[in-house]
Scaffold this active site. Structure first.
Site, PDB file in Angstrom:
ATOM      1  N   HIS A 422       0.053  23.613  11.881  1.00  0.00           N
ATOM      2  CA  HIS A 422       1.691  22.846  12.799  1.00  0.00           C
ATOM      3  C   HIS A 422       1.426  22.311  13.544  1.00  0.00           C
ATOM      4  O   HIS A 422       1.825  21.527  14.992  1.00  0.00           O
ATOM      5  CB  HIS A 422       3.185  23.823  12.813  1.00  0.00           C
ATOM      6  CG  HIS A 422       3.765  22.885  12.802  1.00  0.00           C
ATOM      7  ND1 HIS A 422       3.676  21.871  13.492  1.00  0.00           N
ATOM      8  CD2 HIS A 422       5.314  23.382  12.680  1.00  0.00           C
ATOM      9  CE1 HIS A 422       5.058  20.894  13.393  1.00  0.00           C
ATOM     10  NE2 HIS A 422       6.133  22.436  12.732  1.00  0.00           N
ATOM     11  N   ASP A 426       2.361  17.333  11.921  1.00  0.00           N
ATOM     12  CA  ASP A 426       3.816  17.839  12.095  1.00  0.00           C
ATOM     13  C   ASP A 426       4.463  17.620  10.460  1.00  0.00           C
ATOM     14  O   ASP A 426       4.053  17.043   9.230  1.00  0.00           O
ATOM     15  CB  ASP A 426       4.130  16.812  13.167  1.00  0.00           C
ATOM     16  CG  ASP A 426       4.279  15.184  12.584  1.00  0.00           C
ATOM     17  OD1 ASP A 426       4.024  14.769  11.687  1.00  0.00           O
ATOM     18  OD2 ASP A 426       4.174  14.542  14.163  1.00  0.00           O
TER      19      ASP A 426
END
Length: 452
Positions: A422, A426
Site C-alpha cells: 500500500h 492503492d
C-alpha cells in the site's frame, strides 16, 4: 593449481561453502563433485575441472566466498587419480614446492601471506554490548565484517556502529554484500548511528520478556532454506504494508477449452497444458494493461520494470518453497510459457533449479488451490509490490443473467486474492488489475494456437 569458485548465475556474486565432499589428501576424477555451494535459495554442486589430488581447502563450511575466488588448491594428475594412501606424497610435494625459488611460487606465497595479514587486521568486529543493552534486535551484537564488506564500508564512509544495525541474511548471521547494498539503496537510515552505551535507554522499546510455555516435543532445526524463507517473510511484512483484495473469477469457458484441447496441445507441442501456464499468461496480459503493478520501491522512487517476469511459487520435495521465474512472459506464446513452466517444475522437483531460473522476478503467483484452499492471503515476494494467490477451481450453482432473464447454471468458479504494497499501490490500481486478471481468465486464450 587453484580451484576457483565458478560463476553460478548472472547476478550471483558470492556463495557459501556448505560441504566439502573431497577432503585434503583425497583423489578425484574430472567431473567428480568436490564441494557443495549455496547461493541464496539454490544449492549447487561444483565439479572438478580435471583429475587430481586435493591439496588444501582455502575455505571451510560456512565461509562466504566471492565468485571467481580460489577456494582450494590441488595437484593435477593424468588419467586415473591415485588412492587416498598417497596423501603422504602430497605433503612431500608441498615441501618441494615451498622450497622452490620460481617466481610463480614466491608470488603465490606472498599473495597467501597478504591475505592472511589482511584477515588478521580485519578480525571479526564484535559488539561489546552487554546482554542488558537496549535492544538486541536493533544492534547485531556478534557482527562479523568480511574484507569485502569492510571495503564497501570504507568506500561509503560507514562506521561499524552503522554496520551493526543492518539486518544480516547471510549464513550464521553473516552480513552479506547484498545486505549492505540494499541498506545503502534504502537511504542508510542508521547513517548517524552512535555507539550504544551500556546504560539502557529508558525511552527505548524493549521486546517483552514473556515466559511462554513452549511445551515439549521433537525439536527440528530449520535448514538453511527454511531459515532464509522465514527471514524473507518477516522482512516483507515489516517492509510493506500489506492489503489484500479479492475477486471471484468464472473459469467455465477456460476449463472447458482446456479439457477439450489439452491432449491435442500435448500432441502438437509436446508439452502438458496445466492451469499454471494459463494463469501466467492471464497475469502477463493484465500487467501490460496496468504496468505500475510490475514495480519495486527504491527509497522514494518507484521503479516500473521494463520486463514482465512472472514467478510461480513451487513446492520442493523438502517441503520448502522456491519461486522459478518465467522471463518475458508477455512476449511468449502459450506453448512457450507451458514449456518454461514444465521445465522448471521438473527441475524444482529434482532440486536442480539453477540460479538464473529464480532470478529477476517482477510479479509472483502462488497457486494455493493446489492444496485445496479456497483462497489465501499471500506475503509479497520482496522487492516486488504485489502477489496473486489462485484458489481451487470448484463447480458451483450460480445465478446467470442472459437477455434480462435469470437462470441457475453450474459454473467453474475460482477465488483470486491479490496482496499489494500500500506504499505504492492503492485500492484503485490493485482492484483494477485484479479484475483484469479475472476477466482474462474468463476468456479462451486468443493466441493458444489451437482451435476452440
Amino acid at each position: 593449481m587453484d580451484f576457483l569458485l565458478p560463476k553460478m548465475g548472472e547476478s550471483i556474486t558470492e556463495g557459501t561453502i556448505l560441504n566439502w565432499l573431497v577432503q585434503e589428501g583425497e583423489t578425484f576424477e574430472e567431473g567428480d563433485i568436490l564441494v557443495e555451494v549455496g547461493t541464496d535459495k539454490v544449492d549447487n554442486e561444483v565439479p572438478a575441472p580435471a583429475a587430481g589430488i586435493m591439496s588444501k581447502h582455502l575455505f571451510t563450511a560456512g565461509d562466504v566466498v566471492e565468485i571467481g575466488s580460489a577456494i582450494a588448491t590441488f595437484e593435477e594428475t593424468e588419467g586415473a587419480a591415485v588412492k587416498k594412501e598417497q596423501s603422504s606424497n602430497i605433503k612431500q610435494l608441498k615441501i618441494v614446492n615451498s622450497s622452490s625459488s620460481s617466481n610463480s611460487s614466491s608470488q603465490r606465497a606472498v599473495s597467501s601471506s597478504a591475505v592472511e595479514n589482511s584477515l588478521k587486521t580485519q578480525n571479526p568486529v564484535r559488539s561489546n554490548l552487554s546482554s542488558s543493552s537496549v535492544s538486541s534486535s536493533f544492534v547485531n551484537q556478534n557482527l562479523f565484517v568480511s574484507p569485502l564488506i569492510d571495503a564497501i564500508a570504507r568506500k561509503n564512509h560507514m562506521s561499524y556502529e552503522e554496520l551493526a544495525r543492518i539486518p544480516a541474511t547471510g549464513h550464521e548471521g553473516r552480513l552479506r554484500k547484498s545486505d549492505v547494498i540494499n541498506y545503502i539503496n534504502e537511504g542508510r537510515p542508521f547513517q548517524f548511528a552512535q555507539a550504544v552505551s551500556n546504560e539502557p535507554d529508558p525511552t527505548a522499546y524493549r521486546i517483552p520478556q514473556l515466559k511462554l510455555d513452549k511445551g515439549t516435543g521433537t525439536i527440528i532445526k530449520m535448514d538453511r532454506m527454511r531459515s532464509m524463507i522465514a527471514d524473507h517473510m518477516v522482512y516483507s511484512k515489516h517492509t510493506s504494508p500489506h492489503v489484500t483484495a479479492y475477486v471471484e473469477a468464472d473459469l467455465t469457458d477456460l476449463v472447458n477449452w482446456r479439457n477439450k484441447n489439452k491432449a491435442p496441445f500435448q500432441e502438437k507441442y509436446g508439452e502438458r497444458l496445466t492451469f499454471t501456464p494459463l494463469f501466467v499468461d492471464a497475469v502477463a496480459r493484465a500487467i501490460k494493461e496496468y504496468p505500475n503493478i510490475n514495480a519495486s520501491v527504491d527509497g522514494n522512487n518507484i521503479i516500473v520494470k521494463e520486463n514482465i517476469n512472472v514467478g510461480m511459487a513451487t513446492a520442493l520435495p523438502s517441503g520448502n518453497l522456491i519461486v522459478p521465474v518465467v522471463k518475458n512472459a508477455d512476449q511468449k506464446s502459450l506453448e512457450q510459457i507451458a514449456a518454461d513452466v514444465n521445465r522448471m517444475a521438473n527441475l524444482a522437483r529434482e532440486n536442480k533449479l539453477g540460479g538464473d531460473d529464480i532470478k529477476g522476478g517482477t510479479f509472483t503467483i502462488s497457486n494455493v488451490g493446489t492444496f485445496g484452499s479456497l483462497m489465501g492471503t499471500p506475503i509479497i515476494n520482496q522487492p516486488e509490490v504485489a502477489i496473486l494467490a489462485t484458489g481451487i477451481i470448484k463447480k458451483r450453482a450460480e445465478v446467470m443473467t442472459r437477455d434480462g432473464e435469470d437462470s441457475i447454471e453450474i459454473r467453474s468458479m475460482m477465488m483470486l486474492s491479490l496482496s499489494f504494497d500500500h506504499r505504492v499501490v492503492d485500492g484503485f490500481l490493485g482492484g483494477s488489475f485484479l479484475k483484469q486478471v479475472a476477466d482474462n481468465l474468463s476468456e479462451i486464450p486468443a493466441h493458444a494456437g489451437i482451435s476452440d
